[in-house]
Design a protein around this motif. Structure first.
Motif, mmCIF file in Angstrom:
data_model
loop_
_atom_site.group_PDB
_atom_site.id
_atom_site.type_symbol
_atom_site.label_atom_id
_atom_site.label_comp_id
_atom_site.label_asym_id
_atom_site.label_seq_id
_atom_site.Cartn_x
_atom_site.Cartn_y
_atom_site.Cartn_z
ATOM 1 N N THR A 140 0.856 -1.190 0.000
ATOM 2 C CA THR A 140 0.000 0.000 0.000
ATOM 3 C C THR A 140 0.889 1.236 0.000
ATOM 4 O O THR A 140 1.667 1.444 0.930
ATOM 5 N N VAL A 141 0.788 2.051 -1.045
ATOM 6 C CA VAL A 141 1.637 3.230 -1.155
ATOM 7 C C VAL A 141 1.206 4.255 -0.106
ATOM 8 O O VAL A 141 0.036 4.621 -0.013
ATOM 9 N N HIS A 142 2.154 4.697 0.704
ATOM 10 C CA HIS A 142 1.898 5.661 1.765
ATOM 11 C C HIS A 142 2.437 7.038 1.372
ATOM 12 O O HIS A 142 3.452 7.150 0.676
ATOM 13 N N THR A 143 1.752 8.062 1.833
ATOM 14 C CA THR A 143 2.165 9.437 1.551
ATOM 15 C C THR A 143 3.541 9.718 2.164
ATOM 16 O O THR A 143 3.837 9.280 3.268
ATOM 17 N N HIS A 144 4.355 10.469 1.440
ATOM 18 C CA HIS A 144 5.667 10.886 1.948
ATOM 19 C C HIS A 144 5.706 12.414 2.022
ATOM 20 O O HIS A 144 5.216 13.091 1.127
ATOM 21 N N PRO A 145 6.284 12.991 3.054
ATOM 22 C CA PRO A 145 6.829 12.332 4.253
ATOM 23 C C PRO A 145 5.771 12.271 5.360
ATOM 24 O O PRO A 145 5.200 13.301 5.731
ATOM 25 N N THR A 146 5.525 11.089 5.882
ATOM 26 C CA THR A 146 4.575 10.903 6.985
ATOM 27 C C THR A 146 5.121 9.885 7.972
ATOM 28 O O THR A 146 5.979 9.061 7.631
ATOM 29 N N LEU A 147 4.587 9.939 9.163
ATOM 30 C CA LEU A 147 4.909 8.918 10.158
ATOM 31 C C LEU A 147 4.333 7.578 9.753
ATOM 32 O O LEU A 147 4.884 6.521 10.086
ATOM 33 N N VAL A 172 4.858 2.301 9.259
ATOM 34 C CA VAL A 172 4.080 1.057 9.276
ATOM 35 C C VAL A 172 4.401 0.237 8.029
ATOM 36 O O VAL A 172 4.640 -0.969 8.097
ATOM 37 N N MET A 173 4.422 0.894 6.889
ATOM 38 C CA MET A 173 4.781 0.223 5.634
ATOM 39 C C MET A 173 6.199 -0.334 5.695
ATOM 40 O O MET A 173 6.452 -1.493 5.310
ATOM 41 N N GLU A 174 7.121 0.466 6.204
ATOM 42 C CA GLU A 174 8.521 0.031 6.285
ATOM 43 C C GLU A 174 8.683 -1.150 7.238
ATOM 44 O O GLU A 174 9.486 -2.054 6.984
ATOM 45 N N ALA A 175 7.910 -1.161 8.346
ATOM 46 C CA ALA A 175 7.983 -2.280 9.280
ATOM 47 C C ALA A 175 7.504 -3.561 8.607
ATOM 48 O O ALA A 175 8.081 -4.641 8.806
ATOM 49 N N ALA A 176 6.432 -3.458 7.812
ATOM 50 C CA ALA A 176 5.941 -4.626 7.081
ATOM 51 C C ALA A 176 6.967 -5.099 6.057
ATOM 52 O O ALA A 176 7.185 -6.308 5.879
ATOM 53 N N GLU A 177 7.609 -4.150 5.388
ATOM 54 C CA GLU A 177 8.663 -4.518 4.443
ATOM 55 C C GLU A 177 9.829 -5.174 5.162
ATOM 56 O O GLU A 177 10.416 -6.159 4.666
#
Length: 474
Positions: free
Chosen positions: A446-453, A457-462
């Motif tokens: 799921t593409v997340h907006t940058h820059p956001t906290l 969550v996306m990076e942890a899943a990756e």
């Protein structure tokens, strides 16, 4: 029936208008049930009037003052003055807006409102004692009832809330001046939230806790970050000490403590806040009249449909035990109302998040790695440290992390633990993943907006998949 009593009948009687009760009443009315809601104090219950909302309002005010006074690194120099009376007025305005909104929503949905204290006469009858001299009683006959009477601050021996220097969390939130010093008994979530808030407002806070650390329900790496930040703010901790009593000393108090080995210590403050937990409110209900008995801890036991041992009586929220959270009460209220209306519904406790509004915030949902192993999963864990988050660094808030726990075989997300700014908001994404049995691939893809906290969550899943870009893979 006593002569002069009013007698009414209703399909669904809801006792207590907190975040569980008023939600249950509205949902019951929406489903076509003739619904009556009884409240003895104030609409919105503890949460809106003396708990969640007032405390978060003050926490926000303290954060604004503290950030303004400590932003030299950003090139901002300020010395804010805190007018506690004005902050109290602002907080009260927020509370009034919300509580009046609850009353309007109930009426707009066709819920009949009664003010008074409800007590059961039998399994289909309750008597409502209206407050005030000469206000009388009212009998309500019901088909089904939902108990939502909530909880009150837990007292400990030697510390009576009727004594002026001994404060409950509700009384503290009525303060009109910032105390110079305060002794806090208890380092659970309430004690830690209020201690952090007061320290930011300039109070010298001393916390005594009989356990060996803060926040006993959370993992060590989470607790360490929060405790360290509190210590940086000047909060002084004394662990392994139980409060045994207090006495007046000048304009303040001295609190005595004792360790298991019998070592005695004393700590001085303007007052003492007792924040050791909450206990269910059942003493006004006359539960024996319907053959319902609370468990040894005072809670009313329920199943996953909020049903008690009495067929037509439900219990929701704090009175039904853990998790004692406002949003859990609301979810339970919806389930109870739908089951009462004949709808097939049940509560998934696994997907209920919890948050602590310390600095930084803590939020969790679902299983930890250890809990997942105990339930027979082979968990895989991914983590994103906020020191690698561009948004966190741009906020000058780089302490903390986002951790995601998943089942290695299926990739299904089982839970998450977050500590950092806005963790209470970020956990919603992980909670949704747990609720819908989403996989690591779903979250990471799921593409997340940058820059956001939220990117964390996306990076942890990756990271759990060994595919993280902005942090080293495990």
């Amino acid at each position: 029936m006593v002569m002069g009593d009013i007698a009414t009948a209703t399909d669904l009687l809801v006792i207590g208008a907190g975040p569980g009760g008023y939600v249950a009443a509205i949902r019951g009315a929406q489903l076509g049930l003739d619904t009556t809601l009884v409240e003895k104090d104030a609409y919105g219950g503890t949460c809106l009037n003396r708990g969640c909302i007032p405390s978060k309002a003050f926490i926000h005010g303290a954060d604004v003052a503290h950030e303004a006074a400590n932003a030299e690194e950003l090139g901002i120099h300020a010395d804010p003055a805190v007018d506690m009376r004005q902050m109290q007025e602002w907080k009260s305005g927020v509370v009034d807006q919300l509580t009046s909104g609850v009353e309007k929503l109930c009426k707009a949905n066709g819920v009949a409102l009664l003010e008074g204290t409800a007590a059961f006469e039998d399994e289909h009858t309750a008597r409502i004692a209206h407050g005030g001299e000469g206000q009388g009683m009212e009998t309500v006959e019901f088909d089904q009832a939902i108990i939502a009477t909530g909880s009150r601050p837990l007292q400990i021996p030697g510390f009576d809330f009727d004594d002026d220097p001994v404060l409950s969390s509700a009384e503290l939130l009525q303060m009109e001046s910032v105390p110079d010093s305060l002794v806090v008994v208890g380092a659970g979530y309430i004690g830690m939230e209020l201690s952090t808030m007061l320290a930011k407002l300039g109070t010298d806070v001393t916390v005594v806790e009989m356990l060996d650390d803060v926040l006993p329900m959370y993992e060590d790496d989470i607790k360490r970050i929060v405790r360290s930040r509190a210590e940086d703010l000047g909060v002084e901790f004394h662990f392994g000490e139980g409060a045994t009593g207090w006495e007046e000393a000048g304009d303040g108090v001295v609190v005595s403590t004792e360790t298991e080995d019998g070592e005695v210590s004393e700590y001085a403050g303007d007052a003492v806040l007792v924040a050791v937990g909450r206990q269910p409110v059942t003493d006004t209900l006359e539960l024996e009249s319907i053959g319902l008995e609370p468990n040894e801890n005072g809670f009313i036991e329920t199943d996953d449909r909020a049903r008690t041992d009495v067929e037509n009586v439900f219990a929701i929220g704090d009175v039904a035990g853990e998790p004692m959270l406002a949003h859990a009460a609301s979810a339970e209220g919806i389930v109870a109302a739908e089951v009462a209306a004949g709808e097939p519904d049940a509560l998934d406790q696994q997907a209920i998040p919890a948050a602590v509004f310390t600095d930084p915030e803590i939020a969790t949902v679902g299983l930890t790695e250890a809990e997942a192993e105990a339930e027979g999963f082979e968990p895989v864990v991914g983590e994103m440290p906020l020191r690698a988050s561009g948004r966190a660094l741009s906020m000058n808030e780089s302490e903390g992390f986002v951790r995601v726990v998943a089942d290695e075989a299926s990739g299904i997300v089982l839970g998450g633990q977050l500590v950092g700014p806005n963790a209470s908001e970020l956990v919603a994404e992980v909670a949704l993943a747990v609720e819908m049995s989403a996989t690591l691939e779903d979250v990471a893809g799921t593409v997340h907006t940058h820059p956001t906290l939220a990117e964390a969550v996306m990076e942890a899943a990756e990271n759990a998949q060994g595919q993280a870009i902005h942090t080293l893979n495990r």
